[in-house]
Design a protein around this motif. Structure first.
Motif, short mmCIF file in Angstrom:
data_model
loop_
_atom_site.label_atom_id
_atom_site.label_comp_id
_atom_site.label_asym_id
_atom_site.label_seq_id
_atom_site.Cartn_x
_atom_site.Cartn_y
_atom_site.Cartn_z
N LEU A 142 0.82 -1.21 0.00
CA LEU A 142 0.00 0.00 0.00
C LEU A 142 0.86 1.26 0.00
N ARG A 143 1.92 1.24 0.79
CA ARG A 143 2.82 2.40 0.84
C ARG A 143 3.50 2.61 -0.51
N TYR A 144 3.95 1.53 -1.14
CA TYR A 144 4.63 1.60 -2.43
C TYR A 144 3.72 2.19 -3.50
N LEU A 145 2.48 1.73 -3.54
CA LEU A 145 1.53 2.22 -4.54
C LEU A 145 1.34 3.73 -4.43
N LYS A 146 1.23 4.20 -3.18
CA LYS A 146 1.05 5.64 -2.97
C LYS A 146 2.29 6.41 -3.38
N GLU A 147 3.44 5.90 -3.01
CA GLU A 147 4.70 6.58 -3.36
C GLU A 147 4.92 6.65 -4.87
N LYS A 148 4.38 5.66 -5.59
CA LYS A 148 4.55 5.62 -7.04
C LYS A 148 3.51 6.45 -7.78
N GLY A 149 2.60 7.09 -7.03
CA GLY A 149 1.69 8.04 -7.67
C GLY A 149 0.24 7.64 -7.79
N ILE A 150 -0.15 6.49 -7.22
CA ILE A 150 -1.57 6.13 -7.23
C ILE A 150 -2.34 7.18 -6.42
N ARG A 151 -3.36 7.75 -7.05
CA ARG A 151 -4.06 8.88 -6.44
C ARG A 151 -4.86 8.49 -5.20
N ARG A 152 -5.54 7.34 -5.25
CA ARG A 152 -6.37 6.94 -4.12
C ARG A 152 -6.09 5.48 -3.77
N THR A 153 -5.59 5.22 -2.56
CA THR A 153 -5.37 3.85 -2.09
C THR A 153 -6.38 3.51 -1.01
N MET A 163 -5.60 0.56 11.97
CA MET A 163 -6.00 1.79 11.30
C MET A 163 -4.85 2.81 11.31
N ARG A 164 -4.13 2.90 12.42
CA ARG A 164 -2.97 3.80 12.49
C ARG A 164 -1.90 3.38 11.47
N ASP A 165 -1.66 2.07 11.39
CA ASP A 165 -0.66 1.56 10.45
C ASP A 165 -1.04 1.91 9.01
N LEU A 166 -2.33 1.83 8.70
CA LEU A 166 -2.79 2.16 7.36
C LEU A 166 -2.62 3.65 7.07
N ARG A 167 -2.90 4.49 8.05
CA ARG A 167 -2.70 5.92 7.85
C ARG A 167 -1.22 6.25 7.68
N ASP A 168 -0.37 5.54 8.43
CA ASP A 168 1.07 5.76 8.31
C ASP A 168 1.57 5.38 6.91
N ALA A 169 0.83 4.47 6.25
CA ALA A 169 1.16 4.08 4.88
C ALA A 169 0.45 4.98 3.86
N ASN A 170 -0.17 6.07 4.37
CA ASN A 170 -0.85 7.06 3.52
C ASN A 170 -2.05 6.49 2.76
N VAL A 171 -2.70 5.48 3.35
CA VAL A 171 -3.93 4.94 2.76
C VAL A 171 -5.05 5.96 2.93
N ASP A 172 -5.84 6.14 1.87
CA ASP A 172 -6.89 7.15 1.86
C ASP A 172 -8.23 6.67 2.38
N VAL A 173 -8.55 5.40 2.09
CA VAL A 173 -9.89 4.87 2.38
C VAL A 173 -9.77 3.56 3.15
N MET A 209 -8.44 10.31 12.43
CA MET A 209 -7.09 9.99 11.97
C MET A 209 -6.75 10.65 10.64
N GLY A 210 -7.78 11.03 9.88
CA GLY A 210 -7.53 11.69 8.61
C GLY A 210 -7.82 10.89 7.37
N PHE A 211 -8.45 9.71 7.51
CA PHE A 211 -8.86 8.97 6.31
C PHE A 211 -9.83 9.83 5.51
N ARG A 212 -9.73 9.77 4.19
CA ARG A 212 -10.65 10.51 3.33
C ARG A 212 -12.06 9.93 3.40
N HIS A 213 -12.14 8.61 3.43
CA HIS A 213 -13.43 7.93 3.58
C HIS A 213 -13.27 6.79 4.57
N VAL A 214 -14.29 6.58 5.42
CA VAL A 214 -14.34 5.44 6.31
C VAL A 214 -15.71 4.81 6.17
#
Length: 289
Positions: free
Chosen positions: A192-203, A222-232, A267-272
């Motif tokens: 998930l972190r790699y996908l975001k770093e490579k430019g995927i707009r929404r993970t 949930m914290r781990d997912l936010r740390d990986a910049n997961v959006d949803v 936590m800052g998720f765009r959608h939950v």
């Protein structure tokens, strides 16, 4: 359907797990097309409780690379074994199904294909290309396996650039070995972190509850997912597919699901999406916004 808990008597599902039968003109039309053309959707094969609602909004989920998985997760009802030969016509078939059904937002998922050198990633990218070519107005989410963390295979998904890329954690760290036997908690986070770093707009990622996890473990995931910049994030109730699968340890209350939703938003998720009947593709069309 009743669920057997370890050495206890079967217990009935709580009232909040009761599902209304799908109705509505759009649902009826799509159901007729699926039956007429023998189209393959996870919605029907998985008897998803949200099928009527999703189809009514023009969303459907399709599974590629066959229906036999090389992994044997303790929660999943998909068959495990030696998969069939790859069907290279499948991308066109899926794209044509989406066109026939006039799907506005398509979710594509697959079994794990650890038996293949590319782990199925080439069929993945060809499917996305076919959908784009035949359905230029349809938005797309790809719910992908971990591809064993292989960056070359992940890069193919990045190249295809769907609006949303999803990979499910399924459960908390402590239960991963039991629930997702051949998967690794940290590897999924790295995907998930790699996908975001490579430019995927929404993970996006999803977890199931009721397998014996604690509240703190859920919040940590949930914290781990936010740390990986997961959006949803999607959070739903695990239901046992058969007696051979892991038992339900607990039915999570609507109040607890609402608590997780509130925590996720803080936590800052765009959608939950958090609720007993929530599944990975629930309200999927809203997650591209």
């Amino acid at each position: 359907m009743e669920t057997v808990l370890d050495n206890q008597l079967p217990i009935s599902k709580p009232k909040w797990l009761k599902v209304k039968l799908p109705i509505g003109q759009k649902y009826t039309e799509l159901r007729g097309l699926v039956d007429k053309y023998k189209l393959n959707t996870i919605c029907t094969s998985g008897s998803c409780p949200n099928m009527g609602e999703c189809w009514g909004e023009g969303t459907a989920t399709f599974m590629i690379l066959g229906n036999v998985c090389t992994r044997s997760c303790g929660f999943c009802g998909v068959k495990t074994g030696r998969p069939e030969t790859v069907d290279w016509d499948e991308p066109e078939k899926v794209a044509r199904s989406i066109k026939i059904m006039k799907i506005k937002h398509a979710v594509v998922t697959s079994v794990d294909r650890d038996d293949l050198k590319d782990m199925g990633s080439i069929i993945w990218i060809e499917t996305v290309k076919a959908i784009r070519r035949m359905n230029p107005e349809t938005t797309l989410e790809t719910l992908i396996p971990d591809f064993q963390g292989n960056e070359r295979n992940l890069d193919r998904i990045v190249e295809a650039n769907p609006e949303v890329v999803s990979h499910n954690m399924e459960t908390v760290r402590r239960l991963t070995r039991e629930v997702r036997i051949q998967a690794k908690y940290d590897r999924s986070l790295e995907v998930l972190r790699y996908l975001k770093e490579k430019g995927i707009r929404r993970t996006k990622s999803g977890i199931m509850l009721g397998l014996g996890e604690t509240e703190e473990e859920v919040i940590q995931t949930m914290r781990d997912l936010r740390d990986a910049n997961v959006d949803v994030v999607t959070i739903g109730q695990y239901l046992q597919p058969s007696k051979k699968h892991l038992p339900v340890k607990e039915f999570i209350t609507p109040e607890q699901f609402k608590k997780y939703e509130d925590i996720g938003k803080e936590m800052g998720f765009r959608h939950v999406e958090s609720g007993a009947l929530v599944r990975s593709s629930y309200h999927a069309q809203k997650h591209i916004l």
